[in-house]
Design an enzyme around this catalytic site. Structure first.
Site, PDB file in Angstrom:
ATOM      1  N   ASP A  15       0.806  -1.023   0.194  1.00 53.01           N
ATOM      2  CA  ASP A  15      -0.040  -0.040   0.121  1.00 53.01           C
ATOM      3  C   ASP A  15       0.928   1.232  -0.120  1.00 53.01           C
ATOM      4  O   ASP A  15       2.154   1.251   0.244  1.00 53.01           O
ATOM      5  CB  ASP A  15      -0.802   0.163   1.160  1.00 53.01           C
ATOM      6  CG  ASP A  15      -0.396  -0.162   2.550  1.00 53.01           C
ATOM      7  OD1 ASP A  15       0.866   0.031   2.743  1.00 53.01           O
ATOM      8  OD2 ASP A  15      -0.785  -0.984   3.504  1.00 53.01           O
ATOM      9  N   ASP A  53       9.838   5.767  12.961  1.00 50.87           N
ATOM     10  CA  ASP A  53      10.573   4.852  13.861  1.00 50.87           C
ATOM     11  C   ASP A  53      12.221   4.737  13.425  1.00 50.87           C
ATOM     12  O   ASP A  53      12.734   4.876  14.108  1.00 50.87           O
ATOM     13  CB  ASP A  53       9.717   3.637  14.033  1.00 50.87           C
ATOM     14  CG  ASP A  53       9.053   3.193  13.034  1.00 50.87           C
ATOM     15  OD1 ASP A  53       9.191   3.506  11.745  1.00 50.87           O
ATOM     16  OD2 ASP A  53       8.294   2.019  13.192  1.00 50.87           O
ATOM     17  N   ASP A  65       1.416   5.371   1.737  1.00 50.76           N
ATOM     18  CA  ASP A  65       1.263   6.188   2.463  1.00 50.76           C
ATOM     19  C   ASP A  65       1.676   7.583   1.916  1.00 50.76           C
ATOM     20  O   ASP A  65       2.609   7.645   1.349  1.00 50.76           O
ATOM     21  CB  ASP A  65       1.763   6.066   3.825  1.00 50.76           C
ATOM     22  CG  ASP A  65       1.379   4.715   4.377  1.00 50.76           C
ATOM     23  OD1 ASP A  65       0.287   4.453   4.361  1.00 50.76           O
ATOM     24  OD2 ASP A  65       2.305   3.912   4.861  1.00 50.76           O
TER      25      ASP A  65
HETATM   26  P1  ATP Z   1       4.288  -2.448   6.289  1.00 48.00           P
HETATM   27  O1  ATP Z   1       3.079  -1.272   5.661  1.00 48.00           O
HETATM   28  O2  ATP Z   1       5.048  -2.866   5.206  1.00 48.00           O
HETATM   29  O3  ATP Z   1       3.680  -3.009   7.420  1.00 48.00           O
HETATM   30  P2  ATP Z   1       5.334   0.525   7.112  1.00 48.00           P
HETATM   31  O4  ATP Z   1       6.577   0.771   7.704  1.00 48.00           O
HETATM   32  O5  ATP Z   1       4.604   0.691   6.026  1.00 48.00           O
HETATM   33  O6  ATP Z   1       5.249  -1.159   6.904  1.00 48.00           O
HETATM   34  P3  ATP Z   1       2.810   1.207   8.447  1.00 48.00           P
HETATM   35  O7  ATP Z   1       2.226   0.859   9.765  1.00 48.00           O
HETATM   36  O8  ATP Z   1       2.160   1.265   7.194  1.00 48.00           O
HETATM   37  O9  ATP Z   1       4.261   0.328   8.452  1.00 48.00           O
HETATM   38  O10 ATP Z   1       3.353   2.826   8.836  1.00 48.00           O
HETATM   39  C1  ATP Z   1       3.812   3.615   7.866  1.00 48.00           C
HETATM   40  C2  ATP Z   1       4.863   4.474   8.197  1.00 48.00           C
HETATM   41  O11 ATP Z   1       4.599   5.309   9.684  1.00 48.00           O
HETATM   42  C3  ATP Z   1       5.929   3.630   8.828  1.00 48.00           C
HETATM   43  O12 ATP Z   1       6.919   3.527   7.643  1.00 48.00           O
HETATM   44  C4  ATP Z   1       6.776   4.522   9.658  1.00 48.00           C
HETATM   45  O13 ATP Z   1       7.480   5.710   9.228  1.00 48.00           O
HETATM   46  C5  ATP Z   1       5.609   5.148  10.573  1.00 48.00           C
HETATM   47  N1  ATP Z   1       5.175   4.315  11.703  1.00 48.00           N
HETATM   48  C6  ATP Z   1       4.448   3.366  11.888  1.00 48.00           C
HETATM   49  N2  ATP Z   1       4.403   3.023  13.049  1.00 48.00           N
HETATM   50  C7  ATP Z   1       5.020   3.955  13.595  1.00 48.00           C
HETATM   51  C8  ATP Z   1       5.563   3.785  15.171  1.00 48.00           C
HETATM   52  N3  ATP Z   1       4.958   2.928  16.026  1.00 48.00           N
HETATM   53  N4  ATP Z   1       6.685   4.557  15.606  1.00 48.00           N
HETATM   54  C9  ATP Z   1       6.784   5.754  14.691  1.00 48.00           C
HETATM   55  N5  ATP Z   1       6.409   5.598  13.439  1.00 48.00           N
HETATM   56  C10 ATP Z   1       5.744   4.639  13.027  1.00 48.00           C
HETATM   57 MG    MG Z   2       2.576   0.824   5.332  1.00 45.38          MG
END
Ligand code: ATP
Ligand code: MG
Length: 457
Positions: free
Chosen positions: A74, A148, A76
């Site tokens: 996806d 993070d 963001d």
């Molecule tokens: P995936 O979608 O592959 O599971 P992702 O890194 O995109 O991994 P998401 O949960 O979609 O995870 O989060 C999008 C973005 O938001 C992350 O890449 C990160 O930059 C930020 N993020 C998400 N969760 C946290 C957190 N607990 N603390 C800090 N930043 C976060």
């Molecule tokens: Mg994501």
């Protein structure tokens, strides 16, 4: 090839550091991600926001995944526009607010999550340092700091095809390192879920958790008890359905995150080596995810908790309880503990029970029962589950094979299969017992064969 490209293109960080607080601007000639490789809808969302005078970038997982050659699941978007402004710009959009306000912008089946640049304002915390309010808007640089891991703080401008890299995320990715932005202990205290994210992302991306981020995990794991269960459940579900569940669980064990974290994980991770069922279930889930087939949470949790149910059920029968009611008592016992601690929703709990109850019905291969069973809407899922049990040696492979043939056979063949089926082992064991004990008390070690719709949900 991609790694080679990254190596060739990116100069070591010391050589060309941008001024403090300024991001490195990496042009497309270096990173190679052309606009066509990201979601065209995400490009459109960014363009609309930029035309409106705001900053807008594709951020986080999608860019990270593209850089290592994965297809993002996806996209963001991060923007300087407020949620209300975003909402006003897109007809099919809605503001949702769990921990903070974000906007879902929809087009067909695709949803883009648009979040406003936020600062890491950690003033409002609980007594253990967990951040409670995380909704103070900020600049893009502040937004990068509150993310993070360095590999998650990459901002891609689809109009110029430039990546803005505030924390050397591209170099870390190239060096296969998952590095925390800021001081890891503080960041885990602010949000303990980051420990689980570290393990999940490292397993998913094939990265090594940087020693500074890895070391505190073991001693800080207990902070996860402080996180609301619904959020933990979401994260565990992500982990289990990532397509890398086996690797994630192994890594959790290595990080010492497997004890007391979640009762469910204890159940999974404390399996004696001989107990293959849970690992087979996880491997099976990984294969399904990788083949782009659906994985239902009900099936997954039914499988993970099944050994616990059978243990409880066998113990009850050894105590003289009658097999079928004992199964339902065992189901209630196990779900009672887990559903409460894990925030398993009522609907998922219903699905789990249905699958378990179906297992008992596969033993009855006489009369009308088999015809009714193959018409059951969840027959296929129940059969998959049975097949998994057979693969783990819990029931003879002959049993799922027979049901598969029966389900696909014509009328005459079915009659033939019914005649050839071995007698219902549970029922005959009961009969033997009844002959010995006229009171009809006592159970068997095998699954019972209920004749009623076996679901008390
Ligand atoms: P995936 O979608 O592959 O599971 P992702 O890194 O995109 O991994 P998401 O949960 O979609 O995870 O989060 C999008 C973005 O938001 C992350 O890449 C990160 O930059 C930020 N993020 C998400 N969760 C946290 C957190 N607990 N603390 C800090 N930043 C976060
Ligand atoms: Mg994501």
């Amino acid at each position: 090839m991609i790694r080679k490209l990254l190596r060739k293109v990116f100069t070591p960080r010391a050589a060309k550091s941008p001024p403090r607080g300024e991001p490195a601007r990496i042009p497309v000639a270096q990173h190679g991600i052309h606009r066509e490789r990201v979601s065209s809808f995400a490009v459109k969302v960014c363009k609309t926001l930029q035309d409106h005078g705001d900053q807008a970038y594709i951020v986080g997982g999608a860019i990270r995944d593209l850089l290592i050659g994965h297809i993002p699941k996806d996209h963001d978007v991060a923007t300087s526009a407020t949620p209300e402004e975003v909402r006003a710009l897109f007809r099919r959009s809605r503001i949702i607010g769990r921990r903070f306000k974000i906007v879902h912008v929809m087009s067909g089946p695709e949803t883009i999550e648009v979040s406003t640049f936020r600062a890491n304002q950690s003033e409002e915390t609980d007594r253990l340092g967990r951040v409670l309010a995380d909704n103070v808007y900020g600049t893009q640089a502040e937004d990068a700091v509150r993310r993070d891991f360095t590999v998650n703080a990459l901002y891609y401008d689809p109009m110029t095809e430039t990546i803005l890299d505030y924390h050397h995320g591209v170099a870390d990715l190239q060096q296969k390192t998952l590095r925390m932005i800021g001081e890891p202990r503080t960041r885990y205290r602010e949000d303990p879920v980051r420990m689980l994210r570290a393990v999940r992302l490292a397993a998913k991306l094939g990265l090594i958790i940087d020693p500074a981020a890895r070391a505190p995990i073991r001693e800080m794991a207990s902070l996860l008890e402080n996180v609301p269960t619904a959020r933990l459940f979401d994260e565990i579900l992500k982990l289990l359905t990532s397509g890398n569940a086996v690797r994630c669980i192994e890594q959790l064990r290595e990080e010492g995150l497997h004890h007391g974290l979640l009762p469910l994980l204890d159940v999974i991770l404390d399996q004696p080596a001989g107990e293959r069922f849970v690992w087979l279930a996880l491997e099976n889930t990984d294969e399904r995810v990788r083949a782009d087939r659906s994985v239902s949470p009900g099936f997954l949790f039914a499988a993970l908790l099944w050994p616990e149910v059978t243990r409880n059920w066998n113990a009850r029968q050894a105590n003289g309880e009658v097999a079928q009611p004992a199964l339902f008592e065992a189901m209630d016992d196990v779900l009672g503990t887990q559903a409460e601690q894990l925030a398993i929703t009522r609907r998922i709990a219903g699905d789990i029970k249905e699958l378990w109850a179906l297992q008992a019905r596969f033993n009855k291969r006489t009369g009308k029962a088999p015809f009714r069973l193959i018409e059951h809407p969840r027959f296929r899922a129940g059969w998959d589950f049975l097949n998994l049990r057979a693969a783990a040696g819990g029931v003879p492979q002959e049993l799922p094979n027979w049901w598969d043939r029966f389900a696909h056979a014509g009328h005459d063949q079915r009659e033939e299969l019914l005649r050839a089926a071995p007698p219902d082992s549970a029922a005959s064991a009961r009969k033997r017992r009844r002959r010995r004990k006229p009171a009809g008390k006592g159970g068997t070690d095998e699954a019972p064969a209920p004749t009623t719709q076996a679901n008390d949900a």
